[in-house]
Design an enzyme around this catalytic site. Sequence first.
Site, short mmCIF file in Angstrom:
data_model
loop_
_atom_site.label_atom_id
_atom_site.label_comp_id
_atom_site.label_asym_id
_atom_site.label_seq_id
_atom_site.Cartn_x
_atom_site.Cartn_y
_atom_site.Cartn_z
CE1 TYR A 98 2.48 8.52 9.52
CE2 TYR A 98 2.96 8.93 7.15
CZ TYR A 98 2.92 8.07 8.33
OH TYR A 98 3.31 6.88 8.14
CG ASN A 172 -6.51 25.95 -19.04
OD1 ASN A 172 -6.44 25.18 -17.92
ND2 ASN A 172 -6.04 25.41 -20.13
CG HIS A 253 36.03 -1.36 11.55
ND1 HIS A 253 36.02 -0.92 10.21
CD2 HIS A 253 36.96 -0.94 12.15
CE1 HIS A 253 36.71 -0.22 10.05
NE2 HIS A 253 37.55 0.01 11.15
CD GLN A 329 8.87 33.20 -19.62
OE1 GLN A 329 8.17 32.38 -19.13
NE2 GLN A 329 9.04 33.41 -20.58
CB SER A 377 4.87 -7.44 17.85
OG SER A 377 4.70 -8.69 16.99
CB SER A 378 0.30 -8.04 15.02
OG SER A 378 0.84 -8.95 14.13
CB VAL A 384 8.76 -1.91 23.59
CG1 VAL A 384 8.49 -0.49 23.50
CG2 VAL A 384 7.98 -2.46 24.72
CG ASN A 385 8.77 -3.70 17.51
OD1 ASN A 385 9.40 -4.53 17.82
ND2 ASN A 385 7.74 -4.10 16.80
CB SER A 422 5.38 25.07 -13.90
OG SER A 422 4.23 25.51 -13.52
CB THR A 423 4.39 20.01 -12.78
OG1 THR A 423 3.92 19.34 -12.10
CG2 THR A 423 5.77 19.53 -13.59
#
Length: 547
Positions: A98, A172, A253, A329, A377-378, A384-385, A422-423
Amino acid sequence: MEFGMASSRVFNGYQFSCLCPSPRKFRTPADLSSLPPRLRPLNASFLFSTPVSRRYCTCKATLKETNAAASAAKVRNMAANDFELSSLTALSPLDGRYWRKVKDLAPYTSEYGLIYFRVLVEVKWLLKLSRIPEITEVPSFSEEAQLYLEGLINGFSMNDALEIKTIEKVTNHDVKAVEYFLKQKCQSHPEIAKVLEFFHFACTSEDINNLAHALMLKEAMKTVVFPVMDELVKAICNMAKDNAHIPMLSRTHGQPASPTTLGKEMAVFAVRLSRERRDISQIEIMGKFAGAVGNYNAHLAAYPDVRWPQIAEEFVKSLGLSFNPYITQIETHDYMAKLFHAIIQFNNILVDFDRDVWGYISLGYFKQTTKAGEIGSSTMPHKVNPIDFENSEGNLGVANGGLSHLSMKLPISRWQRDLTDSTVLRNMGVGLGHSILAYKSTLQGMAKLLVNEDRLSEDLNHSWEVLAEPIQTVMRRYGVPEPYEKLKELTRGRAVTKESITEFIEGLVLPEEAKINLLKLTPHNYVGAAVELGRTVDMAVNKVICC
């Protein structure tokens, strides 16, 4: 299993096969005498002295490598260089499949973006220090020196980012690598070289990081996310106006209910999304700049007479951010939680839209334009989805999962800080990326829709029972006893036609004008104010935005 039938299983890429005499077929030792020795059980006495329910046959297993195992071995043996990052090897589909649809986010929410904004903050802070009279060690820079420093920001390149990553391999420490990079860049400038140690002055890494993350979010939202959100709202508004007059059977409903118009139902989503878009834009993106634990400890130790809280507020606001004075901090990330929650709500509304349109396609209310060469569809050539709406819904789920974790985790930090944020913060682009992908998928799906008015009309023609509502309401107005009960007896569980409704109305004791008005009603024109609501959706959206 009868004798002669192979039991075969594949485990961890290898196939195991065995042939077992069936205890149901071989009940005595004599029954086994016809078998070749190699197929006879090793312990025949156990086989025939044990109840059938507890017998276990002895298997002769054969082991052979399957094609799957061979393929797996081939992959394991491939050189690591064969898997350098590319659209085919990226672990995230955002960076692979993507990429074309989300790459606009890359300058802001990628590692490059984080490094760039760190450089910006470090340079801007040095420039700010040069304008504080009490800090005589950093005199006001000449115009040429200021332009040189600004050039480090404006001319920042991919090569600069790579150079910083090279430095980081030694340090580092990613923020320290930025500081060293700037010192190297400025060593050759005679004026700036005298104050190199004032890069990162009195800063903790989070002073730089929190402002960088805030700027990443601010620019990503303004430049990429908001424009696509606005395009989406506008497209749904246009869809509402174009179809404001087309009557449609409602379903509450899942059952036939009072008619509406297709455009009005689209207008509902346009207004809902615009409301969330407004709320997102009103969230203050905040920053802090108060040192290691939020108290300006180092600042005051070096320059006790400087009003550091005021300086910090001026600096943060100069970057276009709101100032947060009470922090540890780290900046507390509460604004991020609010922002991500608001995006989640926008996305939830869009999931609702995607599912409704998907359902309307299933009912035949919409047709979809086809594209030459495209496969639905295969195995079923006719299909046509509604793949764009399904893609959008799926990506909105992925986006909301990531954004939900961010919004719940980021406001929580042990004592004055821990490193878990941080990560996690490095994943901001993931949630935003899947959101952008979903918005574009919905837009792509909408561009393929064609309204099938014949199918809409057909459903209305078969739903005369929906007129029970207006008839019993008019009966109430004129004091007809038990109107609801009378209509219930006429319509519930029975086939209702135009003729039966007409006959019922004509038999009512009502003023003639009221009867005439009821007889004019059909499932096609009993839509209330839906047409007007659909046509005026722009006014409703603008009112939301202006409030």
